[in-house]
Design an enzyme around this catalytic site. Structure first.
Site, PDB file in Angstrom:
ATOM      1  N   GLY A 153     -53.521  83.490  14.499  1.00 26.68           N
ATOM      2  CA  GLY A 153     -54.355  83.214  13.331  1.00 26.68           C
ATOM      3  C   GLY A 153     -54.309  84.320  12.305  1.00 26.68           C
ATOM      4  N   GLY A 197     -46.085  85.555   5.988  1.00 28.32           N
ATOM      5  CA  GLY A 197     -45.123  85.711   7.084  1.00 28.32           C
ATOM      6  C   GLY A 197     -45.200  84.507   8.031  1.00 28.32           C
ATOM      7  N   HIS A 198     -46.433  84.108   8.379  1.00 23.60           N
ATOM      8  CA  HIS A 198     -46.588  82.929   9.245  1.00 23.60           C
ATOM      9  C   HIS A 198     -46.114  81.674   8.523  1.00 23.60           C
ATOM     10  CE1 HIS A 198     -49.881  85.573  10.961  1.00 23.60           C
ATOM     11  NE2 HIS A 198     -49.217  85.242  12.046  1.00 23.60           N
ATOM     12  N   ASP A 244     -41.908  91.371  15.154  1.00 24.53           N
ATOM     13  CA  ASP A 244     -42.195  91.819  16.523  1.00 24.53           C
ATOM     14  C   ASP A 244     -40.900  91.681  17.320  1.00 24.53           C
ATOM     15  OD1 ASP A 244     -45.135  92.291  16.319  1.00 24.53           O
ATOM     16  OD2 ASP A 244     -45.051  90.218  15.668  1.00 24.53           O
ATOM     17  N   LEU A 302     -45.423  92.203   6.368  1.00 27.21           N
ATOM     18  CA  LEU A 302     -46.712  91.502   6.411  1.00 27.21           C
ATOM     19  C   LEU A 302     -47.192  91.397   7.854  1.00 27.21           C
ATOM     20  CD1 LEU A 302     -46.548  88.618   3.783  1.00 27.21           C
ATOM     21  CD2 LEU A 302     -47.008  91.040   3.469  1.00 27.21           C
ATOM     22  N   ARG A 305     -52.910  92.534  10.585  1.00 26.15           N
ATOM     23  CA  ARG A 305     -53.691  93.781  10.600  1.00 26.15           C
ATOM     24  C   ARG A 305     -53.760  94.440   9.224  1.00 26.15           C
ATOM     25  NH1 ARG A 305     -51.491  94.295  15.910  1.00 26.15           N
ATOM     26  NH2 ARG A 305     -53.163  94.558  17.416  1.00 26.15           N
TER      27      ARG A 305
HETATM   28  O1  PAF Z   1     -46.967  87.404  17.686  1.00 26.96           O
HETATM   29  C1  PAF Z   1     -48.091  86.949  17.945  1.00 26.96           C
HETATM   30  O2  PAF Z   1     -48.860  86.570  17.063  1.00 26.96           O
HETATM   31  C2  PAF Z   1     -48.523  86.839  19.402  1.00 26.96           C
HETATM   32  O3  PAF Z   1     -48.049  87.896  20.147  1.00 26.96           O
HETATM   33  C3  PAF Z   1     -48.144  85.489  20.040  1.00 26.96           C
HETATM   34  C4  PAF Z   1     -46.634  85.311  20.131  1.00 26.96           C
HETATM   35  C5  PAF Z   1     -48.746  84.341  19.241  1.00 26.96           C
HETATM   36  C6  PAF Z   1     -48.701  85.418  21.469  1.00 26.96           C
HETATM   37  O4  PAF Z   1     -50.076  85.538  21.487  1.00 26.96           O
END
Ligand code: PAF
Length: 253
Positions: free
Chosen positions: A9, A14-15, A127, A157, A160
């Site tokens: 969330g 980026g998402h 990540d 982005l 946090r």
């Molecule tokens: O990258 C993230 O937001 C989290 O580590 C994930 C992959 C949703 C797992 O909780």
């Protein structure tokens, strides 16, 4: 074909890039939103993790999600569950500073895959170590990755970032500046030196690690490594930030 975009969330551009990529693959795009306690070694970090469910629904839908799913803790962890281990690579770098973090990530991702049974799942390159470890456990799901989305100053982005003030964001841009400069160097040694020197220039940044790794196995890169990547993590005013970039460093063909 069902594509899952797992998130915690507090969605941002980026998402949205992940969701747009998912939508290119399929018209059936599920975005999961679950702040997974298992991957937080620090209770305060978990409590302070930003949450904005209403805005998340809007941003996910705008980007092309067909379903935004907010599982409850009991849905994901209904009693005894299989806990996955991230193995030795999971205890390096990010995993060294955050013990059990990657075990928690892999466990939740595995549960989400079991529940949704997607054909594909989309994750960000930001990540990078997480992406590598997820690819290792995904047996029946195709993992698709999307390049990191950055702000104008180069800052990767991240949910946090909302906790950073304007000046802190400015200071945090040293991370991408250092990685970019290192990426242009001709050897691993000079790339490492540039990374160290530039990161040290920003006094507001406390480095956790800044390393050039071999993408194949996350060992420290040598000149012979085929694909090299710079990984950086640290804190600005107690807020943890991570980033990575591919390094040229005398590419071996
Ligand atoms: O990258 C993230 O937001 C989290 O580590 C994930 C992959 C949703 C797992 O909780």
């Amino acid at each position: 074909m069902t594509v899952l975009v797992p998130t915690m969330g507090s969605l941002h551009r980026g998402h949205q890039a992940l969701i747009k990529r998912a939508r290119e693959l399929s018209k059936d795009v599920i975005v999961s939103i679950f702040v997974n306690p298992l991957q937080f070694e620090n209770k305060e970090d978990l409590e302070k993790y930003p949450r904005s469910p209403q805005l998340d629904i809007e941003l996910a839908t705008l980007a092309g999600a067909t379903e935004v799913w907010f599982p409850e803790y009991e849905d994901i962890y209904p009693g005894a569950i299989e806990t996955l281990s991230a193995g030795s690579i999971g205890s390096l770098y990010e995993g060294e500073s955050r013990p059990a973090h990657f075990d928690g990530v892999l466990t939740v991702v595995n549960r989400l895959f079991e529940m949704v049974k997607p054909t594909h799942a989309v994750f960000g390159e930001k990540d990078y170590q997480q992406l590598f470890l997820i690819k290792k456990i995904a047996k029946k799901v195709e993992i698709v990755s999307v390049p990191t989305v950055r702000s104008g100053s180069g800052l990767a982005l991240s949910s946090r970032n909302i906790r950073l003030s304007e000046s802190e964001r400015e200071w945090a841009s040293i991370i991408s500046k250092a990685l970019t400069a290192a990426s242009l160097e001709k050897s691993v040694e000079s790339a490492q030196r540039t990374l160290d020197d530039l990161l040290a220039q920003e006094k507001a940044f406390t480095k956790d690690y800044g390393v050039i790794i071999d993408e194949k196995d996350f060992s420290i890169a040598t000149q012979m490594s085929q694909k090299k990547r710079g990984l950086v993590a640290g804190w600005i005013n107690g807020i943890r930030l991570i980033d990575n970039m591919p390094m040229n460093a005398g590419h071996q063909s």
